[in-house]
Write an enzyme that holds these catalytic residues in place. Structure first.
Site, PDB file in Angstrom:
ATOM      1  N   LYS A   1       1.875 -24.893 -15.829  1.00 37.46           N
ATOM      2  CA  LYS A   1       1.719 -24.011 -16.984  1.00 37.46           C
ATOM      3  C   LYS A   1       1.889 -22.595 -16.495  1.00 37.46           C
ATOM      4  O   LYS A   1       1.670 -22.308 -15.303  1.00 37.46           O
ATOM      5  CB  LYS A   1       0.301 -24.195 -17.559  1.00 37.46           C
ATOM      6  CG  LYS A   1       0.196 -23.858 -19.021  1.00 37.46           C
ATOM      7  CD  LYS A   1       0.538 -25.016 -19.929  1.00 37.46           C
ATOM      8  CE  LYS A   1       0.491 -24.599 -21.379  1.00 37.46           C
ATOM      9  NZ  LYS A   1       0.701 -25.711 -22.303  1.00 37.46           N
TER      10      LYS A   1
ATOM     11  N   GLY B   1      -5.924 -26.263 -39.601  1.00 37.44           N
ATOM     12  CA  GLY B   1      -4.748 -25.594 -39.026  1.00 37.44           C
ATOM     13  C   GLY B   1      -3.459 -26.239 -39.494  1.00 37.44           C
ATOM     14  O   GLY B   1      -3.035 -27.270 -38.999  1.00 37.44           O
TER      15      GLY B   1
ATOM     16  N   GLY C   1      -0.277 -25.253 -39.224  1.00 35.25           N
ATOM     17  CA  GLY C   1       0.802 -24.491 -38.600  1.00 35.25           C
ATOM     18  C   GLY C   1       1.975 -25.412 -38.320  1.00 35.25           C
ATOM     19  O   GLY C   1       2.223 -26.386 -39.061  1.00 35.25           O
TER      20      GLY C   1
ATOM     21  N   VAL D   1       2.508 -27.762 -36.143  1.00 39.47           N
ATOM     22  CA  VAL D   1       2.186 -29.179 -35.992  1.00 39.47           C
ATOM     23  C   VAL D   1       1.419 -29.702 -37.216  1.00 39.47           C
ATOM     24  O   VAL D   1       1.756 -30.752 -37.771  1.00 39.47           O
ATOM     25  CB  VAL D   1       1.357 -29.435 -34.712  1.00 39.47           C
ATOM     26  CG1 VAL D   1       1.048 -30.920 -34.580  1.00 39.47           C
ATOM     27  CG2 VAL D   1       2.097 -28.956 -33.475  1.00 39.47           C
TER      28      VAL D   1
HETATM   29  P1  NAD Z   1       0.611 -22.741 -34.822  1.00 41.46           P
HETATM   30  O1  NAD Z   1       0.250 -21.377 -34.313  1.00 41.46           O
HETATM   31  O2  NAD Z   1       1.945 -22.967 -35.420  1.00 41.46           O
HETATM   32  O3  NAD Z   1      -0.466 -23.186 -35.928  1.00 41.46           O
HETATM   33  C1  NAD Z   1      -1.835 -22.955 -35.822  1.00 41.46           C
HETATM   34  C2  NAD Z   1      -2.384 -22.852 -37.243  1.00 41.46           C
HETATM   35  O4  NAD Z   1      -3.804 -22.713 -37.129  1.00 41.46           O
HETATM   36  C3  NAD Z   1      -1.873 -21.631 -38.006  1.00 41.46           C
HETATM   37  O5  NAD Z   1      -1.512 -22.001 -39.327  1.00 41.46           O
HETATM   38  C4  NAD Z   1      -3.068 -20.672 -37.994  1.00 41.46           C
HETATM   39  O6  NAD Z   1      -3.119 -19.847 -39.149  1.00 41.46           O
HETATM   40  C5  NAD Z   1      -4.224 -21.648 -37.980  1.00 41.46           C
HETATM   41  N1  NAD Z   1      -5.438 -21.074 -37.432  1.00 41.46           N
HETATM   42  C6  NAD Z   1      -5.568 -20.254 -36.361  1.00 41.46           C
HETATM   43  N2  NAD Z   1      -6.865 -19.937 -36.190  1.00 41.46           N
HETATM   44  C7  NAD Z   1      -7.555 -20.591 -37.141  1.00 41.46           C
HETATM   45  C8  NAD Z   1      -8.925 -20.671 -37.471  1.00 41.46           C
HETATM   46  N3  NAD Z   1      -9.849 -19.999 -36.772  1.00 41.46           N
HETATM   47  N4  NAD Z   1      -9.277 -21.440 -38.509  1.00 41.46           N
HETATM   48  C9  NAD Z   1      -8.348 -22.110 -39.228  1.00 41.46           C
HETATM   49  N5  NAD Z   1      -7.038 -22.071 -38.976  1.00 41.46           N
HETATM   50  C10 NAD Z   1      -6.654 -21.316 -37.931  1.00 41.46           C
HETATM   51  O7  NAD Z   1       0.318 -23.724 -33.602  1.00 41.46           O
HETATM   52  P2  NAD Z   1       0.884 -25.201 -33.419  1.00 41.46           P
HETATM   53  O8  NAD Z   1       2.098 -25.148 -32.598  1.00 41.46           O
HETATM   54  O9  NAD Z   1       0.881 -25.886 -34.748  1.00 41.46           O
HETATM   55  O10 NAD Z   1      -0.255 -25.829 -32.477  1.00 41.46           O
HETATM   56  C11 NAD Z   1      -1.514 -26.199 -33.022  1.00 41.46           C
HETATM   57  C12 NAD Z   1      -2.414 -26.684 -31.907  1.00 41.46           C
HETATM   58  O11 NAD Z   1      -1.814 -27.813 -31.260  1.00 41.46           O
HETATM   59  C13 NAD Z   1      -2.663 -25.685 -30.776  1.00 41.46           C
HETATM   60  O12 NAD Z   1      -3.964 -25.884 -30.278  1.00 41.46           O
HETATM   61  C14 NAD Z   1      -1.647 -26.062 -29.732  1.00 41.46           C
HETATM   62  O13 NAD Z   1      -2.060 -25.672 -28.425  1.00 41.46           O
HETATM   63  C15 NAD Z   1      -1.651 -27.567 -29.869  1.00 41.46           C
HETATM   64  N6  NAD Z   1      -0.425 -28.198 -29.412  1.00 41.46           N
HETATM   65  C16 NAD Z   1       0.767 -27.871 -29.969  1.00 41.46           C
HETATM   66  C17 NAD Z   1       1.929 -28.488 -29.538  1.00 41.46           C
HETATM   67  C18 NAD Z   1       3.263 -28.163 -30.144  1.00 41.46           C
HETATM   68  O14 NAD Z   1       4.208 -28.921 -29.932  1.00 41.46           O
HETATM   69  N7  NAD Z   1       3.386 -27.094 -30.901  1.00 41.46           N
HETATM   70  C19 NAD Z   1       1.870 -29.458 -28.529  1.00 41.46           C
HETATM   71  C20 NAD Z   1       0.637 -29.803 -27.983  1.00 41.46           C
HETATM   72  C21 NAD Z   1      -0.511 -29.155 -28.441  1.00 41.46           C
END
Ligand code: NAD
Length: 353
Positions: A79, A179, A181, A183
């Protein structure tokens, strides 16, 4: 560029890179390279201190060793973090300097996207090194790992629902997603298509409007998502949602979501187990994205093959759930042990050669 190798016991290589001209301050951590080069994303964040950044990259790279081992891909855990404000400090020069830092790892680390980093940023970094992955192919497929993470989480939820309720049919199952977002929204789409009821919580009003329009989602405040009247709680925002304070409010019988480090402290695994709540270990259920970029790295990205592979995330979890029941131990402990066994076996094999 200045490089300083940090002495971190138990880690293969951790290096701090600094460059005045571009403003780069980045740490690349390879936790374990037994299975292959350390593969894992780059996070850009305005950390409070260097120590905070070091702790984060250590924790995340170790998590990647476990995730990649159980994801069945030939990569170790790595990482990187760029210590900068992603909104104000990122420049093409900074990303190119980051690329030079990746190049200086001599193939021991392969970088990809994580929070605060876009595909455009990665393109800048790749001007300095080929050791960056996560770009769509000529048909626009692949690249962004989020849809594949969502696909794997969906499969994992089905496996958990089957274990806890006897059938993997999601029709009318109530799923509280914290969340929506990249995912979380993709996950909601899969669940909605199967007839599940979506309960959505986010701090972003636009995301909530979209969830309401597309999935007829019930909206709930973020602090109440864990206490929602739901079958499954799916944390898909930040880590640490399961903690000493929140665990008593959990109504769902399953915790299964995409967020990394869902358990604030390791004892929460035991606490969930004691309460009869089935926890899908985060690094197992959210491995779909890294499996996709691993296929891209190998030049073998094929959507159908990938989706087939991602259904095995459900099988891996089912094995973990069964073993947890049989041995009366938390699922998180079983998953950690399995990952350590895979790495140890490979280490012993290469030592014997
Ligand atoms: P993202 O930033 O696209 O989405 C995160 C969402 O959470 C956003 O809509 C944001 O507004 C919301 N959010 C942030 N803080 C918040 C809070 N306090 N309360 C409620 N909602 C809140 O991120 P993502 O890519 O969708 O990833 C989501 C999670 O999954 C993260 O923890 C990331 O590390 C993990 N993850 C993602 C991937 C990937 O492929 N993107 C892979 C493995 C793990």
């Amino acid at each position: 560029m200045k490089q300083r190798q940090l002495n971190v016991p138990g880690y293969t290589k951790v290096v701090h890179f600094e460059e005045e001209a571009s403003g780069l301050s980045a740490i690349i951590s390879v936790h374990d390279a037994t299975l292959g080069p350390g593969l894992g994303g780059c996070r850009c964040r305005a950390y409070g201190s260097f120590e905070d950044a070091l702790e984060d990259v250590k924790r995340l790279s170790k998590g990647m060793s476990y995730k990649n081992a159980l994801g069945g891909i030939p990569f170790g855990g790595g990482k990187s973090v760029i210590i900068a404000n992603p909104k104000t400090d990122k420049t093409p020069e900074l990303m190119q300097a980051y690329g030079r830092a990746v190049a200086a790892m001599d193939g021991l680390y392969i970088g990809a996207q994580d929070s605060g980093i876009t595909v455009e940023d990665l393109r800048e970094a790749r001007k300095s090194t080929p050791n960056i992955v996560g770009f769509p192919n000529e048909k626009g497929e692949g690249g962004d790992p989020s849809p594949y993470t969502a696909y794997g989480v969906w499969q994992g939820i089905k496996a958990a629902v089957k274990k806890q309720f006897g059938s993997d049919n999601l029709k009318d199952k109530r799923i509280s997603i914290l969340g929506l977002g990249s995912v979380g929204m993709g996950l909601a789409q899969h669940l909605h298509e199967e007839g599940a009821i979506i309960i959505a919580a986010d701090i972003n009003e636009k995301a909530l409007d979209e969830a309401k329009n597309r999935f007829n989602a019930e909206i709930i405040a973020p602090e109440d998502a864990i206490a929602a009247d739901a079958d499954v709680f799916a944390p898909c925002a930040l880590g640490g949602s399961i903690n000493k304070t929140s665990i008593g409010r959990l109504k769902a019988k399953i915790v299964a979501g995409a967020a990394n480090n869902q358990l604030l402290t390791p004892d929460m695994g035991e606490a969930l187990h004691q309460r009869g709540i089935l926890y899908a270990p985060d690094f197992v259920i959210n491995a779909g994205g890294v499996i996709s970029v691993a296929r891209e790295w190998a030049g073998q990205w094929d959507g159908d093959e990938l989706r087939g592979t991602l259904t095995h995330i459900g099988d891996t979890l089912s094995n973990i759930f069964d073993r947890s029941e049989k041995e009366d131990r938390p699922t998180a402990d079983i998953a950690n042990q399995l990952a350590e066994e895979i790495i140890a076996k490979a280490r012993n094999l290469s030592a014997a050669e």
